[in-house]
Enzyme design. Structure first.
Site, short mmCIF file in Angstrom:
data_model
loop_
_atom_site.label_atom_id
_atom_site.label_comp_id
_atom_site.label_asym_id
_atom_site.label_seq_id
_atom_site.Cartn_x
_atom_site.Cartn_y
_atom_site.Cartn_z
CD GLU A 44 -2.48 -1.20 2.80
OE1 GLU A 44 -2.10 -0.40 3.69
OE2 GLU A 44 -3.37 -2.04 2.99
N GLY A 97 2.01 4.94 -0.57
CA GLY A 97 1.36 6.22 -0.85
C GLY A 97 2.43 7.22 -1.27
NE ARG A 98 5.94 10.02 3.27
CZ ARG A 98 5.43 11.02 3.99
NH1 ARG A 98 5.66 12.27 3.64
NH2 ARG A 98 4.72 10.78 5.07
NE ARG A 148 4.87 15.79 4.29
CZ ARG A 148 6.18 15.86 4.42
NH1 ARG A 148 6.86 16.80 3.80
NH2 ARG A 148 6.81 14.99 5.15
CE1 TYR A 163 2.56 14.91 10.33
CE2 TYR A 163 2.94 15.50 8.05
CZ TYR A 163 2.18 14.87 9.01
OH TYR A 163 1.07 14.20 8.64
CB CYS A 194 -3.26 35.79 10.49
SG CYS A 194 -3.80 36.83 9.13
CD GLU A 195 -2.49 30.17 12.91
OE1 GLU A 195 -1.73 29.92 13.86
OE2 GLU A 195 -3.72 30.07 12.97
CE1 TYR A 210 -0.61 10.97 3.31
CE2 TYR A 210 1.69 10.65 2.75
CZ TYR A 210 0.46 10.13 3.08
OH TYR A 210 0.29 8.78 3.14
C1 LIG Z 1 -1.25 6.20 5.10
C2 LIG Z 1 -1.34 4.74 4.86
C3 LIG Z 1 -0.60 4.14 3.83
C4 LIG Z 1 0.39 4.90 2.99
O1 LIG Z 1 1.44 5.40 3.73
P1 LIG Z 1 2.71 6.07 2.97
O2 LIG Z 1 3.63 6.39 4.06
O3 LIG Z 1 2.19 7.27 2.27
O4 LIG Z 1 3.24 5.04 2.04
C5 LIG Z 1 -0.76 2.79 3.62
N1 LIG Z 1 -1.62 2.05 4.36
C6 LIG Z 1 -2.35 2.60 5.36
C7 LIG Z 1 -3.27 1.75 6.13
C8 LIG Z 1 -2.23 3.95 5.65
O5 LIG Z 1 -2.95 4.48 6.64
#
Ligand SMILES: *Cc1c(COP(=O)(O)O)cnc(C)c1O
Length: 415
Positions: free
Chosen positions: A274, A276-277, A313, A317, A343-344, A371
């Protein structure tokens, strides 16, 4: 800067398109994605997985623009969703429901019913009460819900605490020690079908070791399940592989996957991932223009037209993004804090950057594909940025800029 964001003829480009052309056509602030960079990132996973029974499920919360999802769907990717909104998005972008897994700790009965009706691949269940609810919803629809349990392997991902998810104190998944008995309970629920196991230990991981550690723990559990008569079809190792923002040594997809694939050979399990980033982060930039320069006794501020509502971000973070002039100048650089108009005091995009800049210059905030837009807001009644996807020498507007009227269109005055 990389192959997809070259500096050519003194100008930063996305593929073959100068960023100044995009600013002229679509305005700033503006998110820009490279189609080739998206495809390259996915291909790196698919190449390592060639010949392996596997599925890459892009975690679309990282960047859920339909055009981005569509690029991945065309290349056979599945999707990891966390809401029925994301499910609708994925389907609207051409996703195959049979390649969708549904994660998240708070699935409502309505979300479950909708996902069941579309025939998704798997529910990644995160608690015992969720099992009961899902079993009930499936019974009402006379269906069997395919499930995996998200197990919390209690490994330290060694990343930012806000994005570490695999420790005991996190809200995600079921405790490792409880997993066997919860699986046994699930096996007795008539409208569930156990098909897998999953974990997701955190985000922006730069060391592949915790992934292998988590896998070892899951494999031990799978052996216990097998000896208790519960067999699985797939193992889902989640996402979390980090990218380079500054000078981090982000592991290659190969060095991340090879140890995992080795441990999994001969197990007969389909492998789900899975990411994402890693699929989108370095495929996008945020383009902004310098509005004002405010040199001062203590600090020099460059006020730009992008802000924390566009890219949260840094404020959230303390994340570091490279900030690059689109048309670099030869004049002497000085230190600037790149800040937005909100304004922060937390509204900054970068601190202490050595840049030669003038009012009106364009800056590219690099590695903003993940993100970025997905976490943007309308704080200060700021319309969200436009999004553009570049494909070779063409640029396509894939989300137009919001208008201010749209921002209050859902509101009303008292009678
Ligand atoms: C956010 C998330 C991802 C993806 O995370 P990345 O760090 O962007 O790869 C995969 N699985 C679950 C369940 C998530 O919550």
């Amino acid at each position: 800067m990389n192959a997809f964001f070259p500096l050519r003829n003194g100008q930063l480009h996305v593929e073959s398109v100068p960023l100044s052309d995009i600013a002229a056509h679509f305005g700033t602030p503006c998110y820009i994605y490279s189609r080739a960079a998206l495809e390259d990132a996915l291909a790196q996973f698919q190449k390592e997985l060639a010949g392996v029974d596997s599925l890459v499920c892009y975690a679309l919360k990282a960047n859920s623009n339909l055009a981005v999802l569509n690029v991945f769907a065309r290349h056979g990717a599945g999707f990891d969703i966390v809401s029925s909104g994301e499910l609708k998005r994925a389907l609207a972008a051409g996703a195959d429901p049979k390649k969708i897994v549904f994660s998240g700790v708070g699935k409502t009965a309505a979300e479950m019913a909708f996902a069941l009706s579309t025939g998704i691949l798997c529910f990644n269940v995160e608690s015992a009460p969720e099992l009961e609810r899902l079993n009930g919803v499936a019974a009402g629809l006379d269906k069997k819900a395919p499930i995996s349990l998200r197990v919390n392997p209690n490994v330290d991902a060694k990343t930012h605490p806000y994005i570490s998810t695999g420790l005991k104190e996190n809200k995600f998944g079921v405790a490792y020690e409880d997993a066997l008995s919860i699986y046994q309970h699930a096996a007795r629920l008539p409208n569930l079908e156990i098909i897998g196991i999953d974990c997701h230990i955190g985000s922006q991981l730069l060391d592949p070791a915790p992934f292998a550690e988590a896998l070892d723990k899951l494999l031990q559990l799978i052996d216990q399940l097998t000896s208790n008569g519960i067999s699985l079809h797939h193992i889902d190792l989640g996402g979390g592989l980090g990218i380079r923002y500054k000078d981090e040594a982000a592991p290659s997809v190969k060095s991340y996957l090879q140890p995992l694939l080795k441990k999994l050979t001969g197990r007969g399990l389909k492998i789900l991932l899975e990411p994402g980033r890693r699929l989108v982060g370095n495929a996008g930039v945020l383009l902004t223009r310098v509005e004002y320069l405010k040199p001062g006794a203590v600090k020099n501020f460059a006020v730009v037209d992008a802000a924390m509502n566009d890219l949260a971000r840094p404020a959230l973070y303390d994340a570091w993004h490279d900030i690059v002039p689109v048309m670099p100048r030869n004049s002497k650089a000085c230190q600037w804090d790149i800040v937005g108009p909100i304004c922060e005091s937390g509204d900054f995009l970068g601190h202490h950057r050595s840049l030669a800049i003038a009012t009106g210059d364009l800056l590219a905030i690099m590695s903003a594909g993940a993100y970025g837009m997905a976490m943007s807001s309308n704080y200060n009644t700021r319309p969200r940025a436009a999004e553009v996807m570049v494909d070779g020498s063409h640029s396509h507007l894939v989300r137009r800029r919001e208008t201010v009227e749209e921002l209050y269109a859902l509101e009303s005055l008292l009678p």
